[in-house]
Every structure is written in C-alpha cells, then in structure tokens.
Design a protein around this motif. Sequence first.
Motif, PDB file in Angstrom:
ATOM      1  N   MET A  69      19.888 -18.597  80.964  1.00 14.07           N
ATOM      2  CA  MET A  69      19.055 -18.693  82.113  1.00 14.07           C
ATOM      3  C   MET A  69      17.854 -17.361  81.911  1.00 14.07           C
ATOM      4  SD  MET A  69      19.430 -18.030  86.163  1.00 14.07           S
ATOM      5  CE  MET A  69      19.844 -16.313  86.108  1.00 14.07           C
ATOM      6  N   ASN A  70      18.384 -16.154  81.417  1.00 15.84           N
ATOM      7  CA  ASN A  70      17.634 -15.157  81.217  1.00 15.84           C
ATOM      8  C   ASN A  70      16.775 -15.286  80.263  1.00 15.84           C
ATOM      9  OD1 ASN A  70      17.058 -12.584  82.306  1.00 15.84           O
ATOM     10  ND2 ASN A  70      17.799 -11.781  80.363  1.00 15.84           N
ATOM     11  N   LYS A  71      17.167 -15.797  78.979  1.00 13.59           N
ATOM     12  CA  LYS A  71      16.484 -16.191  77.923  1.00 13.59           C
ATOM     13  C   LYS A  71      15.116 -17.188  78.377  1.00 13.59           C
ATOM     14  CE  LYS A  71      16.923 -17.780  73.180  1.00 13.59           C
ATOM     15  NZ  LYS A  71      17.557 -18.184  71.880  1.00 13.59           N
ATOM     16  N   GLU A  72      15.615 -18.248  78.811  1.00 17.31           N
ATOM     17  CA  GLU A  72      14.448 -19.234  79.293  1.00 17.31           C
ATOM     18  C   GLU A  72      13.571 -18.460  79.994  1.00 17.31           C
ATOM     19  OE1 GLU A  72      15.282 -23.141  80.408  1.00 17.31           O
ATOM     20  OE2 GLU A  72      17.116 -22.911  79.136  1.00 17.31           O
ATOM     21  N   ALA A  73      14.090 -17.588  81.093  1.00 16.84           N
ATOM     22  CA  ALA A  73      13.137 -16.991  82.104  1.00 16.84           C
ATOM     23  C   ALA A  73      12.087 -16.129  81.464  1.00 16.84           C
ATOM     24  CB  ALA A  73      13.852 -16.193  83.054  1.00 16.84           C
ATOM     25  N   GLU A  74      12.707 -15.242  80.094  1.00 18.25           N
ATOM     26  CA  GLU A  74      12.113 -14.425  79.641  1.00 18.25           C
ATOM     27  C   GLU A  74      10.806 -15.113  78.680  1.00 18.25           C
ATOM     28  OE1 GLU A  74      10.117 -11.233  77.952  1.00 18.25           O
ATOM     29  OE2 GLU A  74      11.893 -11.127  79.662  1.00 18.25           O
ATOM     30  N   THR A  75      11.168 -16.051  78.328  1.00 14.31           N
ATOM     31  CA  THR A  75      10.120 -17.050  77.538  1.00 14.31           C
ATOM     32  C   THR A  75       9.015 -17.343  78.445  1.00 14.31           C
ATOM     33  OG1 THR A  75      11.673 -17.926  75.881  1.00 14.31           O
ATOM     34  CG2 THR A  75       9.503 -19.310  76.418  1.00 14.31           C
ATOM     35  N   LEU A  76       9.306 -17.608  79.639  1.00  8.65           N
ATOM     36  CA  LEU A  76       8.226 -17.937  80.607  1.00  8.65           C
ATOM     37  C   LEU A  76       7.663 -16.802  81.119  1.00  8.65           C
ATOM     38  CD1 LEU A  76      10.075 -20.828  82.904  1.00  8.65           C
ATOM     39  CD2 LEU A  76       7.676 -20.150  82.888  1.00  8.65           C
ATOM     40  N   ARG A  77       8.159 -15.525  81.360  1.00 12.89           N
ATOM     41  CA  ARG A  77       7.422 -14.390  81.579  1.00 12.89           C
ATOM     42  C   ARG A  77       6.478 -14.042  80.424  1.00 12.89           C
ATOM     43  NH1 ARG A  77      12.616 -13.067  83.765  1.00 12.89           N
ATOM     44  NH2 ARG A  77      13.496 -11.988  81.987  1.00 12.89           N
ATOM     45  N   ARG A  78       6.827 -14.289  79.073  1.00  7.04           N
ATOM     46  CA  ARG A  78       5.897 -14.014  77.961  1.00  7.04           C
ATOM     47  C   ARG A  78       4.733 -14.927  78.271  1.00  7.04           C
ATOM     48  NH1 ARG A  78       9.839 -15.072  74.295  1.00  7.04           N
ATOM     49  NH2 ARG A  78      11.398 -13.587  74.712  1.00  7.04           N
ATOM     50  N   GLN A  79       4.869 -16.332  78.616  1.00  3.58           N
ATOM     51  CA  GLN A  79       3.857 -17.119  78.566  1.00  3.58           C
ATOM     52  C   GLN A  79       3.057 -16.544  79.933  1.00  3.58           C
ATOM     53  OE1 GLN A  79       5.805 -20.864  79.065  1.00  3.58           O
ATOM     54  NE2 GLN A  79       6.060 -21.070  77.093  1.00  3.58           N
ATOM     55  N   MET A  80       3.758 -16.086  80.949  1.00  2.89           N
ATOM     56  CA  MET A  80       2.794 -15.909  81.857  1.00  2.89           C
ATOM     57  C   MET A  80       1.847 -14.330  82.037  1.00  2.89           C
ATOM     58  SD  MET A  80       1.865 -16.161  85.295  1.00  2.89           S
ATOM     59  CE  MET A  80       3.078 -17.343  86.192  1.00  2.89           C
ATOM     60  N   ARG A  81       2.497 -13.460  80.918  1.00  6.64           N
ATOM     61  CA  ARG A  81       1.791 -12.292  80.481  1.00  6.64           C
ATOM     62  C   ARG A  81       0.477 -12.632  79.593  1.00  6.64           C
ATOM     63  NH1 ARG A  81       6.890  -9.867  80.323  1.00  6.64           N
ATOM     64  NH2 ARG A  81       7.046 -10.291  78.043  1.00  6.64           N
ATOM     65  N   GLU A 121      -3.410 -12.080  80.698  1.00  7.08           N
ATOM     66  CA  GLU A 121      -4.105 -11.674  79.604  1.00  7.08           C
ATOM     67  C   GLU A 121      -5.320 -12.307  79.505  1.00  7.08           C
ATOM     68  OE1 GLU A 121      -1.663 -10.529  76.221  1.00  7.08           O
ATOM     69  OE2 GLU A 121      -0.615  -9.343  77.449  1.00  7.08           O
ATOM     70  N   ASP A 122      -5.196 -13.557  79.227  1.00  3.27           N
ATOM     71  CA  ASP A 122      -6.341 -14.727  79.029  1.00  3.27           C
ATOM     72  C   ASP A 122      -6.983 -14.427  80.355  1.00  3.27           C
ATOM     73  OD1 ASP A 122      -5.578 -15.300  76.608  1.00  3.27           O
ATOM     74  OD2 ASP A 122      -4.637 -17.248  77.082  1.00  3.27           O
ATOM     75  N   ILE A 123      -6.546 -14.407  81.574  1.00  4.82           N
ATOM     76  CA  ILE A 123      -7.547 -14.562  82.649  1.00  4.82           C
ATOM     77  C   ILE A 123      -8.225 -12.997  82.564  1.00  4.82           C
ATOM     78  CG2 ILE A 123      -7.421 -14.573  85.080  1.00  4.82           C
ATOM     79  CD1 ILE A 123      -4.937 -16.296  84.935  1.00  4.82           C
ATOM     80  N   LYS A 124      -7.788 -12.236  82.668  1.00  2.00           N
ATOM     81  CA  LYS A 124      -8.268 -10.857  82.519  1.00  2.00           C
ATOM     82  C   LYS A 124      -9.628 -10.594  81.663  1.00  2.00           C
ATOM     83  CE  LYS A 124      -4.791  -8.079  84.713  1.00  2.00           C
ATOM     84  NZ  LYS A 124      -3.705  -6.654  84.360  1.00  2.00           N
ATOM     85  N   ALA A 125      -9.162 -11.194  80.236  1.00  2.00           N
ATOM     86  CA  ALA A 125     -10.286 -11.313  79.180  1.00  2.00           C
ATOM     87  C   ALA A 125     -11.515 -12.279  79.426  1.00  2.00           C
ATOM     88  CB  ALA A 125      -9.395 -11.689  77.857  1.00  2.00           C
TER      89      ALA A 125
END
Length: 138
Positions: free
Chosen positions: A48-60, A64-68
């Motif tokens: 669960m944590n591994k999948e959630a971490e992948t998602l958190r990276r995608q969100m980050r 970043e894209d939105i801020k840029a």
Amino acid sequence: MFCSTIQLSFAQGNNREKIHNYKVAYFTEQLDLSSQDAEVFWPVYNKMNKEAETLRRQMRRLVEDIKAGNYAGKEEQGLQEVFELKAREVDIQKKYLSEMVEALDAGIALQVPILEAEFRRKLLKNAENRKRGGSRNK
C-alpha cells in the motif's frame, strides 16, 4: 522514549531506512501486533505504501508543473488530474485496508490512517525542534 529515539537518529543523519525502522517499531507497538499478525500486516502495508508513494511523486510532479505555469489555459485539465490522483489514493487505501480487514481485523485497518498521520506529525515536530535547537546554537 520513541521521540528521543527519533531525535537520536536524526542527530546521526536523516535517511529513509532509519525512519522506516522507527515507523515499523511505532506501528507494531501502537497496533500491538503479534509476530503472526506482523507477518500478515507488513507485506500488505508495504505494498500500500509503495503504491501511495508512487502517487505522491506523481502529485508532486503535477504541482511543480502547475507552479511552473505548464497548465496556463488548461486549469480545468489540471484540476481533473488532481481529482484523478486523489481518487486513486482513496482506491489504494480501500484496496489494502480491505485486505487488512480480511486477513487481520477492522480495528487494525481502522487505525492505520490515524497512525500514519500521528507518525508524520511526530516527524515534523521532531524536525521543527531540531531546527529551533540548531538555530539557537549558531
């Protein structure tokens, strides 16, 4: 005792493995997991944590894209992507917490999101305390 152990760890250097080890100890203690329960709990939690971490990276990356400014003129698309990532996050929790309910019990599964938030607060509080203490010594 737990917080002082975390502080000692941070004094020696911050790394993911140490934090993970303290998280394992904290969750095991708080959930009062037997060795048999731990053998069932940790593989499910780690997936669960591994999948959630992948998602958190995608969100980050999305943030970043939105801020840029990469979503200028495409705000609705960006918002839709945020919604999709948040929905996937909920789906991941549903999937793995349901597995925990089936394999262990609902009481353990119910505590997981609470313990994650508590653990995160403890880490942040520890970091703030170190920062305040470090700035006084300079």
